[in-house]
Design an enzyme around this catalytic site. Sequence first.
Site, short mmCIF file in Angstrom:
data_model
loop_
_atom_site.label_atom_id
_atom_site.label_comp_id
_atom_site.label_asym_id
_atom_site.label_seq_id
_atom_site.Cartn_x
_atom_site.Cartn_y
_atom_site.Cartn_z
N GLY A 67 60.14 0.48 16.20
CA GLY A 67 60.05 0.38 14.56
C GLY A 67 59.62 -0.78 14.23
N ALA A 68 58.89 -1.19 14.06
CA ALA A 68 58.60 -2.52 13.21
C ALA A 68 56.97 -2.70 12.43
CB ALA A 68 58.76 -3.97 13.98
N GLY A 94 58.75 -0.18 6.50
CA GLY A 94 60.39 0.13 6.03
C GLY A 94 61.30 -1.66 6.43
N GLY A 110 62.46 -2.34 9.39
CA GLY A 110 61.59 -3.31 10.73
C GLY A 110 60.44 -4.18 10.31
N TYR A 162 72.12 13.82 12.57
CA TYR A 162 71.69 12.79 12.03
C TYR A 162 73.36 11.63 11.99
CZ TYR A 162 70.27 8.81 9.03
OH TYR A 162 70.42 7.24 8.73
#
Length: 302
Positions: free
Chosen positions: A21-22, A25, A27, A168
Amino acid sequence: MAAWIPDDIGDQSGRTFVITGANSGIGLEAARELVRAGAHVVMAVRDTDKGAQAATAISDGARGSTEVRRLDLADLSSVRAFAADLDGPVDVLINNAGLMAIPERRTADGFEMQVGTNFLGHFALTGLLLDVLTDRVVTLSSAAHRMGSINLDDLNWRRRRYQRWFAYGQSKLADLMFAYELEHRFVAAESPLRSMAAHPGYSATNLQSRTESVQDFAMGVLNKVIAQGPAMGAQPTLYAATMPDLPGGTYIGPSGFQEISGPPVPVGSTAASHDREVQARLWDLAAELTGVTPRIRSGARP
């Protein structure tokens, strides 16, 4: 002592980091600082076009380098393909990608989407990369682990009424318990590897805009009022990933009030997160569900 800042990161030249997830945000901000410090960062993302744009933005003028590879944590075939194609060695794996409070959905393998993406996908990825890792694993949890509980009989919300926030919380508690259990197993095997956990506090990212409900608006307001930016939110991750002498099993979060914001420091977690029996049973369940049994090589622990 002065508060830790990213400028305190030592030279990372010659070191390789994989960040899930880079492309946005936290990441992305972690990748930016690591590339600035000279590292080679493998940006593991679902959308490689967006990943390429992000890589270009953070690589300009940086000492390090980037590489964009496709990874969909909600599809175990994608996780296996990513691991099979990755050239080692990898110094640090950062299990960062995640979803928060989304409507009920299923992964390609039939898992509840949040636990499937946040936990089971990362569990499988970590297990498949253990043979090429040289330093540590950093797994992202959340302060929301405090509202989570692990239902080993219905981890994937098939018999319970789905509740997005509790789903979550369960996924983030599972992440934290996985990080602790991984460290226990590293120690037992006298492995030189270490397992860390981190959480970003309350950081304004695109996670808060994906509930597909009125909650998106409410969290958008909170983002403007109390949240810190993603660059600050990435600091616990960076601290956990780069501090040379940090003991395995350390959990890093913001130092401010209620761990909402502030420079990174070691923080505590709930008694439930330290339940050794549930940690071990969760590990076994994850191995059964994913078909990945992490094999930890022994070696001289420094």
